[in-house]
Design a protein around this motif. Structure first.
Motif, PDB file in Angstrom:
ATOM      1  N   HIS A  75       0.728  -1.073  -0.092  1.00 15.67           N
ATOM      2  CA  HIS A  75       0.062   0.072   0.085  1.00 15.67           C
ATOM      3  C   HIS A  75       0.752   1.227  -0.068  1.00 15.67           C
ATOM      4  N   SER A  76       2.094   1.203  -0.255  1.00 16.33           N
ATOM      5  CA  SER A  76       3.224   2.088  -0.234  1.00 16.33           C
ATOM      6  C   SER A  76       2.869   3.229   1.221  1.00 16.33           C
ATOM      7  N   ILE A  77       3.069   2.573   2.202  1.00 16.46           N
ATOM      8  CA  ILE A  77       2.879   3.251   3.563  1.00 16.46           C
ATOM      9  C   ILE A  77       4.327   3.236   4.085  1.00 16.46           C
ATOM     10  N   PRO A  78       4.746   4.363   4.369  1.00 16.27           N
ATOM     11  CA  PRO A  78       6.174   4.539   4.705  1.00 16.27           C
ATOM     12  C   PRO A  78       6.024   3.993   6.335  1.00 16.27           C
ATOM     13  N   PHE A  79       7.176   3.303   6.790  1.00 17.70           N
ATOM     14  CA  PHE A  79       7.170   2.795   8.066  1.00 17.70           C
ATOM     15  C   PHE A  79       8.481   3.206   8.778  1.00 17.70           C
ATOM     16  N   VAL A  80       8.525   3.252  10.307  1.00 19.42           N
ATOM     17  CA  VAL A  80       9.444   3.836  10.915  1.00 19.42           C
ATOM     18  C   VAL A  80       9.673   2.987  12.111  1.00 19.42           C
ATOM     19  N   GLU A 114       4.967  11.581   8.196  1.00 20.58           N
ATOM     20  CA  GLU A 114       3.490  11.800   7.953  1.00 20.58           C
ATOM     21  C   GLU A 114       2.860  10.521   7.479  1.00 20.58           C
ATOM     22  N   ASN A 115       1.542  10.302   8.153  1.00 22.04           N
ATOM     23  CA  ASN A 115       1.110   9.286   7.740  1.00 22.04           C
ATOM     24  C   ASN A 115       1.697   7.793   7.882  1.00 22.04           C
ATOM     25  N   SER A 116       2.495   7.557   8.531  1.00 17.41           N
ATOM     26  CA  SER A 116       3.238   6.403   8.634  1.00 17.41           C
ATOM     27  C   SER A 116       2.740   5.568   9.597  1.00 17.41           C
ATOM     28  N   LEU A 117       3.526   4.096   9.559  1.00 17.91           N
ATOM     29  CA  LEU A 117       3.169   3.155  10.693  1.00 17.91           C
ATOM     30  C   LEU A 117       4.546   3.120  11.547  1.00 17.91           C
ATOM     31  N   VAL A 118       4.350   3.153  12.671  1.00 17.40           N
ATOM     32  CA  VAL A 118       5.434   2.750  13.454  1.00 17.40           C
ATOM     33  C   VAL A 118       5.581   1.345  13.830  1.00 17.40           C
ATOM     34  N   ILE A 119       6.615   0.914  13.788  1.00 13.46           N
ATOM     35  CA  ILE A 119       6.913  -0.642  13.962  1.00 13.46           C
ATOM     36  C   ILE A 119       7.821  -0.676  15.370  1.00 13.46           C
ATOM     37  N   CYS A 120       7.293  -0.965  16.332  1.00 14.31           N
ATOM     38  CA  CYS A 120       7.789  -0.877  17.554  1.00 14.31           C
ATOM     39  C   CYS A 120       8.331  -2.507  18.089  1.00 14.31           C
ATOM     40  N   LEU A 140      17.264   1.093   5.899  1.00 13.69           N
ATOM     41  CA  LEU A 140      17.357   0.142   4.876  1.00 13.69           C
ATOM     42  C   LEU A 140      16.624  -1.192   5.357  1.00 13.69           C
ATOM     43  N   GLY A 141      16.063  -1.164   6.320  1.00 13.00           N
ATOM     44  CA  GLY A 141      15.242  -2.359   6.868  1.00 13.00           C
ATOM     45  C   GLY A 141      15.308  -2.464   8.195  1.00 13.00           C
ATOM     46  N   ILE A 142      14.533  -3.365   8.539  1.00 16.51           N
ATOM     47  CA  ILE A 142      14.448  -3.572  10.173  1.00 16.51           C
ATOM     48  C   ILE A 142      15.327  -4.979  10.649  1.00 16.51           C
ATOM     49  N   ALA A 143      16.144  -4.755  11.741  1.00 12.33           N
ATOM     50  CA  ALA A 143      16.805  -6.216  12.262  1.00 12.33           C
ATOM     51  C   ALA A 143      15.897  -6.565  13.183  1.00 12.33           C
ATOM     52  N   ASP A 156      15.993  -0.078  -0.784  1.00 13.14           N
ATOM     53  CA  ASP A 156      14.612   0.377  -0.453  1.00 13.14           C
ATOM     54  C   ASP A 156      14.160   1.373  -1.985  1.00 13.14           C
ATOM     55  N   PRO A 157      14.053   0.726  -3.226  1.00 11.25           N
ATOM     56  CA  PRO A 157      13.774   1.739  -4.354  1.00 11.25           C
ATOM     57  C   PRO A 157      12.413   2.532  -4.082  1.00 11.25           C
ATOM     58  N   ASN A 158      11.446   2.344  -3.077  1.00 10.41           N
ATOM     59  CA  ASN A 158      10.197   2.926  -3.271  1.00 10.41           C
ATOM     60  C   ASN A 158      10.213   3.900  -1.981  1.00 10.41           C
ATOM     61  N   ASN A 159      11.614   3.884  -1.351  1.00  8.08           N
ATOM     62  CA  ASN A 159      11.496   5.022  -0.370  1.00  8.08           C
ATOM     63  C   ASN A 159      10.523   4.882   0.949  1.00  8.08           C
ATOM     64  N   LEU A 160      10.367   3.729   1.310  1.00 10.51           N
ATOM     65  CA  LEU A 160       9.507   3.604   2.498  1.00 10.51           C
ATOM     66  C   LEU A 160      10.005   3.405   3.778  1.00 10.51           C
ATOM     67  N   ALA A 161      11.282   3.164   3.828  1.00  6.17           N
ATOM     68  CA  ALA A 161      11.780   2.677   5.346  1.00  6.17           C
ATOM     69  C   ALA A 161      12.311   4.018   5.909  1.00  6.17           C
ATOM     70  N   ASN A 162      11.719   4.751   6.979  1.00  7.00           N
ATOM     71  CA  ASN A 162      12.032   6.027   7.666  1.00  7.00           C
ATOM     72  C   ASN A 162      12.187   6.892   6.448  1.00  7.00           C
TER      73      ASN A 162
END
Lengths: 386, 486
Positions: free
Chosen positions: B63-68, B84-90, B204-207, B447-453
């Motif tokens: 869904h092209s949702i940015p995530f942090v 803005e309009n992101s999902l936080v992955i805690c 670049l991703g999430i460990a 991250d070609p779609n620039n979604l990670a942070n």
């Protein structure tokens, strides 16, 4: 167009050469002294670029413990200059008299000092690199501590010239040890030496270097301490207690050339193996047993988990040994890389069994594609055909 | 806000208990340690497994949702500030130590394990985990990887990147990969993916797992406090210690303002002086004793008028307490302050301090300094009073001017706090356009779609065209005295 060898004298000249090569789609082999050109997949390229003219120590900021050096500088030239201030890059790579800074970085070579000081990726702070399209990028920095952006010097170290050509590098330095003492413990029982090695690693003594190796009639553990004289006396006494049941004497050989001497063995096949520290002694013991089958195997292990072994055997036997090693190391992610082919058949992949590619090879390919989309720099040389 | 359909997908991925959409609860996640910047995320997920993280990221990708990504939220540069309009992955619920291999000195942990928990787990066997950021009792290993966390002992022991042998990463497309070695081996052939991933600030991703190297506890530790009448004398002592071939585990300096603040806060009993030097040596007893004698003699040569040697754990703790309290204590001498994190070559210190003094006089704003003298990592604090109109703006400008001066001196704009949102606009002062473009190649590969942070670390026209304002406000955990900043 015929094959050319370029020898740029500046980063800007190299950039112009690469811009032109990239416009013409010409493939490139970068080289320093060529001491490790046989490592990796054999490839032929249109042109060669020698970094030999990009040499010299540009800056030695000894009070900051940093130095910046041209990629074509030989390792020994760098070290002798740093030694004027009793400093060094704490790394003992192969062929230091001839090998260049750029080539050592590209191949990520390391020796015995790795145990205490880490590998090159722990010692390099910054790099100037020219990408396939001629872009000049200055990566990292000149200070020991720096988290401003991606750590590209680490990515480029050990990338075998497939991402860009290094023209200059900045290293963090360490003091040269003023006092060292070196001993060799010997035993026919490798388990006793493995125990001693483990004791020493966990002893909190000032260990500078250690290597486990096989000799014709026994196994040997070379141990070097580097500390102030008071501590060296203390360490020797503690070592003598720990090794009371073993033969222990001051070392008579130069432990820093043991690995290089393997390359002087005529017709030797040389492999670099990686494994867990606790599994080193089993590997060395296995090599010693090959003597009973008429195969000469001289192995030297660094406690970090790296073994270099020289094998002299008929081609078929060598292929079987390598296949067996790769199969045994695979479950723990260990690798067996060919550094010198010797009699090994040329169709054997130098990096790995292609059925077990490195993890995340797809990510590595994506990086290669971003840095060198036309595959001009050392194409296919590195693991997985990168 | 996300559509109900997307929320249903997220709920299916992490279970209703792992999804937060309530506005009040979301406010917990609106900022990290850089509290001046706040953005409410659209939702927060609290996955428990790698598979859940992967499932969540696949939803984001679809869904092209940015995530942090977020650990404990202690970062000081806005690295886990929501987009803005992101999902936080805690990752806080992924907090298990998975295995300990003492013989090979390795430990495998999930990202939500705190830095201190790693040491606690191996302490009885005589080991410790070397990176020691000041928030170590609460900050997580996942966040440490993202920021390449440092601490006071980097000079000898290195940074987070020195101690990570491998990590499992969920890529921005949801794929799961191991970077480096799952088993803790060194030097496998291939690009150094852990090297480029660590310190990439979640871009670049999430460990989701990390294999860490643990270190044998030294036989002896000694800490010396020396008082000087000038920073130049203290700096000369540091240079002399290096020149003598010693590598202390820590060398720290504090100026008069910092000492005063620390004293007011924790009564560490510091001498009243212009420059305080703290030198810590560790190693074999015989070596530490011989070298400490040499350090003391060098201090005397450089006119230290008082020296105190802390030899027991309790004495050492008191010495460090004052040093670690220096930031939080600044509230005692100034209503507001901004903390910076520049690095300079150590030899540039006298010139940089002189220039900083001039800058202070020119702007009429006080600057306090504590710094890791061994590796040249400065933490200048610009003191100001937000009640005075315009003063906050001037303080902010001054703090960025100090960073630029660090670059001019051959240094860096960050030694350990990261770039995040706070310093992204100064990145182009340190790195030329081709250097940043080269980093962007790495970014595109992952991250070609620039979604990670997104909109972190790199300068962006949208954020760097206009200047944001923000003073340092103590993070809740810092204000509560759970952690100190240093």
């Amino acid at each position: 167009m015929p094959t050319k060898t370029h020898s740029p004298a500046t980063t800007e000249e190299l950039s112009a050469i690469l811009r032109e090569a990239s416009a013409l789609g010409r493939t490139i082999t970068p080289t320093g002294a060529g001491t490790k050109l046989a490592w990796g997949n054999a490839i032929t390229t249109d042109d060669t670029i020698s970094l030999a003219n990009l040499s010299g120590v540009r800056e030695h900021s000894w009070q900051d413990l940093t130095a910046t050096v041209g990629a074509g500088t030989t390792w020994s030239a760098l070290q002798s200059q740093l030694a004027r201030h009793h400093q060094r890059v704490a790394l003992d790579p192969l062929f230091p008299e001839r090998a260049t800074v750029g080539g050592i970085l590209a191949t990520n070579d390391s020796g015995l000092l790795r145990m205490r000081y880490g590998g090159l990726r722990d010692l390099v702070l910054g790099m100037t690199v020219v990408l396939a399209d001629g872009t000049i990028a200055r990566t990292g920095g000149k200070v020991v501590k720096n988290v401003a952006g991606y750590d590209l010097p680490k990515l480029l170290t050990g990338s075998f010239g497939t991402l860009g050509i290094i023209t200059e590098a900045t290293f963090r330095l360490h003091p040269l040890p003023a006092h060292t003492s070196t001993f060799t413990a010997r035993s026919a029982d490798i388990a006793a030496l493995a125990d001693l090695m483990q004791h020493l690693v966990t002893s909190a003594m000032s260990l500078e270097a250690m290597q486990l190796r096989n000799e014709p009639d026994a196994f040997a553990l070379d141990i070097q301490f580097a500390a102030v004289p008071e501590a060296l006396d203390d360490h020797e006494q503690r070592l003598r207690r720990l090794a009371s049941k073993l033969s222990l004497e001051p070392t008579t050989v130069d432990i820093y050339t043991t690995r290089e001497q393997l390359f002087a063995i005529p017709n030797a096949t040389i492999l670099k193996l990686t494994t867990l520290p606790t599994k080193l002694s089993a590997l060395i013991a296995g090599f010693a047993q090959l003597a009973a089958h008429g195969i000469t195997a001289q192995a030297v292990a660094d406690p970090s988990g790296i073994v270099t072994v020289a094998l002299v055997a008929p081609a078929a036997g060598l292929a079987t040994i390598l296949e067996d090693l790769r199969a045994r190391l695979a479950p723990i992610g260990g690798t067996a890389v060919i550094l010198q082919r010797g009699a090994l058949p040329t169709d054997i992949d130098p990096w790995n069994n292609p059925a077990h590619p490195p993890a995340a090879l797809d990510v590595m390919r994506a990086i290669k594609n971003e840095f060198d989309s036309h595959r001009l720099l050392n194409p296919g040389r590195f693991v997985g055909g990168l | 806000m996300f559509t109900p359909a997307i929320l249903d997908e997220l709920r299916a991925a992490v279970d209703a208990r792992g999804l937060i959409v309530d506005r009040n609860q979301l406010q917990t996640y609106e900022c990290d340690g850089l509290t001046a910047y706040r953005t409410l995320p659209s939702a927060v997920v609290l996955p428990r497994t790698t598979a859940e993280v992967s499932a969540v990221i696949r939803i984001c990708a679809a869904h092209s949702i940015p995530f942090v990504a977020r650990g404990a939220g202690t970062g000081l540069s806005g690295g886990s500030l929501p987009a803005e309009n992101s999902l936080v992955i805690c990752l806080a619920r992924m907090n298990k130590v998975l295995s300990v291999d003492l013989e090979n000195a390795r430990i495998t942990v999930e990202p939500g394990v705190t830095n201190t928990q790693v040491t606690e787990r191996v302490k009885s066997a005589g080991y410790f985990y070397a990176p020691d950021p000041s928030s170590q009792t609460v900050c997580t290993i996942g966040g440490n990887l993202a920021e390449n966390a440092g601490g006071a002992h980097c000079l000898k022991y290195g940074f987070t990147t020195t101690h990570v042998l491998g990590c499992e990463v969920v890529l921005p497309n949801g794929d799961i990969r191991w970077f480096g070695s799952e088993h803790g081996l060194v030097d496998s052939p291939g690009y150094d993916l852990p090297g480029v991933f660590i310190g990439s600030e979640g871009t670049l991703g999430i460990a989701t797992k990390a294999v860490l190297r643990i270190t044998r506890r030294p036989e002896t530790v000694q800490t010396l406090l020396a008082a000087f009448d000038s920073a130049t004398d203290a700096a000369q002592t540091v240079s002399d210690i290096i020149a003598a071939g010693m590598l202390p585990s820590a060398m720290e300096m504090m100026d008069r303002t910092s000492i005063f603040a620390a004293e007011a806060a924790v009564h560490a009993g510091y001498p009243d002086c212009d420059a305080l030097l703290l030198v810590e040596l560790d190693g074999p007893t015989a070596e530490v004793q011989a070298q400490m004698a040499q350090v003391r003699s060098l201090c005397s040569t450089n006119k230290a008028w008082e020296q105190r040697l802390a030899q027991t754990d309790t004495e050492r703790a008191l010495v460090w307490k004052g040093r670690k309290a220096a930031f939080a204590a600044m509230g005692r001498v100034s209503p507001n302050y901004i903390v910076q994190d520049g690095v300079i070559p150590r030899t540039a210190l006298p010139a940089v301090l002189t220039r900083m003094k001039q800058m202070s006089e020119e702007t009429g704003l006080r600057i306090a300094n504590v710094f890791h003298a061994g590796d040249g990592n400065l933490h200048p604090m610009v003191l100001y009073d937000a009640a005075n109109p315009g003063e906050e703006d001037r303080a902010l400008i001054l703090s960025y001017d100090i960073l630029r001066m660090c670059v001019d001196a051959g240094g860096s704009i960050s030694g350990e706090h990261g770039i995040g949102r706070e310093k992204q606009c100064v990145m182009s002062y340190m790195h030329a356009e081709p250097d940043l473009a080269t980093m962007q190649r790495v970014r595109r590969a992952f991250d070609p779609n620039n979604l990670a942070n997104p909109e972190k670390l790199f300068p962006t026209p949208r954020l760097c065209g206009e200047r944001r304002h923000g003073a340092y406000i103590p993070h809740p955990i810092e204000a509560a005295g759970i952690a100190e900043v240093y």
